[in-house]
Design a protein around this motif. Structure first.
Motif, PDB file in Angstrom:
ATOM      1  N   ASP A  16       0.863  -1.191   0.000  1.00 42.05           N
ATOM      2  CA  ASP A  16       0.000   0.000   0.000  1.00 42.05           C
ATOM      3  C   ASP A  16       0.894   1.234   0.000  1.00 42.05           C
ATOM      4  OD1 ASP A  16      -1.954   1.910   0.313  1.00 42.05           O
ATOM      5  OD2 ASP A  16      -2.980   0.882   1.947  1.00 42.05           O
ATOM      6  N   LEU A  17       0.719   2.101  -0.984  1.00 42.84           N
ATOM      7  CA  LEU A  17       1.553   3.298  -1.155  1.00 42.84           C
ATOM      8  C   LEU A  17       0.760   4.568  -0.862  1.00 42.84           C
ATOM      9  CD1 LEU A  17       3.187   2.233  -4.565  1.00 42.84           C
ATOM     10  CD2 LEU A  17       3.965   1.689  -2.235  1.00 42.84           C
ATOM     11  N   THR A  18      -0.291   4.439  -0.058  1.00 45.17           N
ATOM     12  CA  THR A  18      -1.287   5.502   0.106  1.00 45.17           C
ATOM     13  C   THR A  18      -1.320   6.052   1.527  1.00 45.17           C
ATOM     14  OG1 THR A  18      -2.629   4.183  -1.421  1.00 45.17           O
ATOM     15  CG2 THR A  18      -3.692   6.073  -0.389  1.00 45.17           C
ATOM     16  N   HIS A  19      -1.337   7.378   1.648  1.00 46.29           N
ATOM     17  CA  HIS A  19      -1.511   8.012   2.954  1.00 46.29           C
ATOM     18  C   HIS A  19      -2.976   7.938   3.392  1.00 46.29           C
ATOM     19  CE1 HIS A  19       2.465   9.754   3.603  1.00 46.29           C
ATOM     20  NE2 HIS A  19       2.476  10.123   2.334  1.00 46.29           N
ATOM     21  N   PHE A  44       1.397  -1.729 -10.974  1.00 46.63           N
ATOM     22  CA  PHE A  44       1.012  -0.555 -10.201  1.00 46.63           C
ATOM     23  C   PHE A  44      -0.434  -0.209 -10.513  1.00 46.63           C
ATOM     24  CE2 PHE A  44       0.849   4.218 -10.000  1.00 46.63           C
ATOM     25  CZ  PHE A  44       1.001   4.351  -8.627  1.00 46.63           C
ATOM     26  N   SER A  45      -1.224   0.018  -9.453  1.00 40.51           N
ATOM     27  CA  SER A  45      -2.624   0.398  -9.604  1.00 40.51           C
ATOM     28  C   SER A  45      -2.880   1.686  -8.832  1.00 40.51           C
ATOM     29  CB  SER A  45      -3.535  -0.719  -9.077  1.00 40.51           C
ATOM     30  OG  SER A  45      -4.899  -0.316  -9.136  1.00 40.51           O
ATOM     31  N   CYS A  46      -3.578   2.617  -9.473  1.00 43.28           N
ATOM     32  CA  CYS A  46      -3.862   3.920  -8.827  1.00 43.28           C
ATOM     33  C   CYS A  46      -5.248   4.398  -9.253  1.00 43.28           C
ATOM     34  CB  CYS A  46      -2.785   4.948  -9.184  1.00 43.28           C
ATOM     35  SG  CYS A  46      -2.478   5.129 -10.963  1.00 43.28           S
ATOM     36  N   MET A  47      -6.254   3.614  -8.980  1.00 40.38           N
ATOM     37  CA  MET A  47      -7.615   3.903  -9.447  1.00 40.38           C
ATOM     38  C   MET A  47      -8.220   5.131  -8.761  1.00 40.38           C
ATOM     39  SD  MET A  47      -8.404   1.632 -11.732  1.00 40.38           S
ATOM     40  CE  MET A  47      -7.610   0.125 -12.342  1.00 40.38           C
ATOM     41  N   ILE A  57      -1.368   1.104  -5.087  1.00 42.99           N
ATOM     42  CA  ILE A  57      -0.731  -0.109  -4.596  1.00 42.99           C
ATOM     43  C   ILE A  57       0.281  -0.620  -5.624  1.00 42.99           C
ATOM     44  CG2 ILE A  57      -2.728  -0.815  -3.206  1.00 42.99           C
ATOM     45  CD1 ILE A  57      -3.344  -2.890  -5.403  1.00 42.99           C
ATOM     46  N   ALA A  58       1.279  -1.331  -5.129  1.00 46.08           N
ATOM     47  CA  ALA A  58       2.226  -2.046  -5.977  1.00 46.08           C
ATOM     48  C   ALA A  58       2.015  -3.534  -5.772  1.00 46.08           C
ATOM     49  CB  ALA A  58       3.653  -1.659  -5.628  1.00 46.08           C
ATOM     50  N   ILE A  59       2.092  -4.280  -6.852  1.00 46.02           N
ATOM     51  CA  ILE A  59       1.898  -5.730  -6.813  1.00 46.02           C
ATOM     52  C   ILE A  59       3.142  -6.393  -7.378  1.00 46.02           C
ATOM     53  CG2 ILE A  59       0.464  -7.661  -7.525  1.00 46.02           C
ATOM     54  CD1 ILE A  59      -1.789  -5.580  -8.064  1.00 46.02           C
TER      55      ILE A  59
END
Length: 215
Positions: free
Chosen positions: A5-8, A191-194, A209-211
């Motif tokens: 998870d790359l999200t604040h 990489f997903s950034c919906m 997120i990174a997978i």
């Protein structure tokens, strides 16, 4: 398969771009009173880990709802720019990774600035692309670029030059990423950034997120 998870977290009193307001999360209904829980969310479209669309700055620019969902998913890799001299990410440092850039859909920049999240230092003197580097990135067929900083441009650049160069190519920009250090040295990953699918969206919070591994 590993998912990062790359999200604040979106919460009141979180860091926001200077001049905007933090989000409001208002309790509208409760289980005790209404039999269900529901909240009112009030926030700017560029709150937290978020995406900029070309329409954010460019007249008649493309809005996020006009992109197919597949645009927000693809191959990515991280460039470690935490040691950028003078806080400037130069074109030469990108040319060293030309093969990866050609293979990727998204290029993500680890500047290590997310360590200042919640502190005054987060807003100033963070590493940024210089104009030549931004133009170099824009020469590739990327879907977007991402940063672990509050902006793709220095806060003092009121023209938002890098934004205009990148968005002008139809790419999107993801800002306020976190924990990119965990991906340094990894080969190409998913990489997903919906974003939220709102009408005429100039931007939107995303769950980035990174997978790593086989889907």
């Amino acid at each position: 398969m590993k998912i990062f998870d790359l999200t604040h977290l979106i919460e009141p009193d979180m860091p926001v771009f200077p001049g905007t307001e933090p989000p409001e999360i208002i309790k509208a209904n409760t289980i005790e009173k209404d039999g269900f829980e529901e909240k009112i969310l009030k926030m700017y479209s560029h709150t937290g880990t978020h995406m900029d669309a070309p329409a954010h700055l460019l007249r008649n620019g493309k809005t996020l709802d006009r992109y197919d969902a597949e645009h927000f998913f693809g191959k990515a890799f991280v460039i470690d720019s935490s040691g950028a001299a003078g806080g400037i990410i130069e074109k030469n440092s990108l040319k060293e990774r030309e093969n990866e850039i050609r293979e990727a859909d998204y290029v993500l920049f680890h500047t290590d600035w997310s360590r200042y999240w919640g502190e005054d230092e987060y807003y100033d003197n963070f590493p940024c692309l210089d104009i030549d580097a931004a133009m170099y990135l824009a020469s590739f067929s990327l879907k977007g670029v991402g940063f672990d900083t509050i902006s793709a441009d220095p806060v003092e650049d009121l023209l938002l030059t890098n934004h205009r160069i990148i968005l002008g190519k139809g790419m999107v920009i993801v800002e306020n990423l976190k924990d990119l250090d965990r991906l340094i040295g990894e080969d190409i990953f998913w990489f997903s950034c919906m974003p939220l699918k709102t009408i005429n969206a100039d931007g939107s919070p995303v769950r980035a997120i990174a997978i790593i591994g086989t889907l």
